[in-house]
Design a protein around this motif. Structure first.
Motif: not given
Length: 456
Positions: A291-297, A301-318
């Motif tokens: 659940a933490n190693l793999y991307p949750i979503m 955007s414009l053909g470029s894919e950006t996977p996001s893990t749970i911790i990655g999503g937290v860092l984006i908000f920060l």
């Protein structure tokens, strides 16, 4: 008799057995197993266990009319929420609007049927069944003639409450809106505000139910078992309280039976409580790793894919300065699951150890907190469900669910089941009670004097 307050009376626990006690309303506390007698209650009063403080009964004024009105109003709000657009967004000339049920349907379309069904059940299906059940029961009580299958429906109400998550879904929707506010223009439809009203009304409806009064009105109060002693553990006397309707029943020598009022299966303690809790916790730990190693979503955007893990999503908000949202996600998706697993594991270990009364109160308080906060971890799952259904514009801009969504949703469900499986009454089983326990209870209880140790 324990000291009483007008607004918060405590159940009587010191009166000895006498012949007229069979006509008194006895209760065995669901959290510490103390046998007590309910005092007379007026509207807006509640009776609490004198040992652990657990609420045994909460009396309301006009309980049937109150619950019926709230349930009908909540259903009307839900119908409005299902009939209009929920959220609409526009980005780069592409617009999209979703309805409430699209949050589950989109997950199924992306080959996540378990997560989609879980969202639909917790947000729509189970709340609808709950509200219809409340309406069915209260109409029968107002007519002073219960409708068919009322007892079976009343039994189901107790089991449904932890799994209704409309309030958690609202928080998830707010987090989703903040997440996409920087990339698109968002409009809230009438359905969104109707669903907020529905979530609030559903919460009020569940809190308005007077379970003790409801069961007394449905099936009366059969006499209590003979020779019960107040202020002592119920199990040591060969009796137990029904977890559904509260009635005290005497069990057979094998420690099994059925409630004389509602028909619920009864045991002195939940069968293999610690073993089942340990097994569920182990499964949660195993699933929490992917659940933490793999991307949750994954965001496209414009053909470029950006996977996001749970911790990655937290860092984006920060990184965007949205630290309150980052704190909510981090707490719900990291702190709560890990804390719940650690807390339940610690309780399973120390439940075998003898401790002072203050230590038992602390353990019980920890269990109550753990049981309460577990459902809030679903925020991240609801965020994924909303974003996947809303942001869907092909290679221009789209969000798809990742493999971690299924693993994390499973962690939430399993940890909730672990808290439900754990029998809090085991915290109060001590050496003083052990010699007086029936043979069947000794086999069901994990307590063993050989394994006693000082408290930690």
């Amino acid at each position: 008799m324990a000291s009483l307050r007008i607004d918060h009376p405590v159940a009587q626990d010191t009166a000895p057995w006498h012949p007229t006690a069979r006509r008194r309303r006895l209760r065995a506390c669901h959290e510490c197993d103390l046998l007590v007698a309910l005092p007379p209650l007026r509207p807006h009063q509640r009776a609490s266990c004198p040992r652990c403080g657990h609420t045994l009964s909460h009396r309301h004024a006009r309980p049937a009319q109150r619950s019926l009105a709230l349930a009908i109003t909540a259903l009307i709000a839900l119908v409005a929420a299902l009939s209009f657009p929920f959220i609409r967004f526009e980005a780069r000339g592409v617009s999209n609007a979703i309805q409430l049920t699209d949050t589950a349907i989109s997950l199924v379309d992306f080959h996540e049927p378990f997560v989609g069904i879980l969202v639909l059940l917790t947000v729509v299906v189970l709340p609808v069944f709950y509200l219809l059940s409340v309406i069915w029961l209260q109409i029968g009580l107002l007519r002073r003639r219960p409708l068919p299958r009322s007892r079976r429906i009343a039994r189901a109400l107790v089991q449904l409450s932890p799994w209704m998550m409309a309030d958690v879904f609202v928080i998830g929707a707010l987090v989703s809106l903040i997440k996409i506010a920087g990339m698109a223009s968002v409009d809230l439809g009438l359905s969104f505000w109707s669903f907020c009203a529905f979530a609030l009304l559903l919460l009020w409806t569940s809190r308005s139910l007077d379970i003790d009064w409801m069961w007394f009105s449905l099936a009366g109060e059969p006499p209590a078992p003979e020779h019960c002693r107040l202020g002592e553990p119920a199990a040591a006397q060969g009796v137990t309280g029904c977890p559904t309707c509260g009635l005290v029943n005497r069990l057979s020598h094998f420690g099994r039976g059925r409630c004389a009022r509602c028909g619920e299966r009864l045991r002195f303690r939940n069968a293999h409580s610690l073993q089942r809790t340990w097994a569920l916790l182990l499964a949660a730990v195993i699933l929490y790793i992917p659940a933490n190693l793999y991307p949750i979503m994954t965001t496209t955007s414009l053909g470029s894919e950006t996977p996001s893990t749970i911790i990655g999503g937290v860092l984006i908000f920060l990184s965007h300065g949205d630290w309150p949202i980052a704190l909510i996600i981090f707490t719900a998706s990291v702190v709560v699951p890990i804390g719940k697993i650690m807390a339940m594991a610690w309780l399973c270990i120390v439940v075998r150890r003898r401790g002072q009364l203050s230590y038992r109160h602390k353990r019980l308080k920890l269990y109550r907190i753990t049981e309460f906060i577990g459902r809030w971890s679903m925020i991240d799952v609801f965020v994924v469900a909303i974003l996947v259904s809303l942001v869907h514009a092909g290679s221009l801009l789209a969000i798809t669910p990742g493999p971690a969504a299924l693993a994390f949703a499973s962690v939430v469900v399993i940890t909730m089941l672990a808290a439900i499986t754990f029998d809090a009454r085991l915290i109060w089983d001590t050496r003083d009670v052990q010699p007086h326990m029936p043979a069947a209870l000794k086999r069901q209880s994990p307590y063993s004097p050989v394994k006693e140790a000082d408290d930690v």
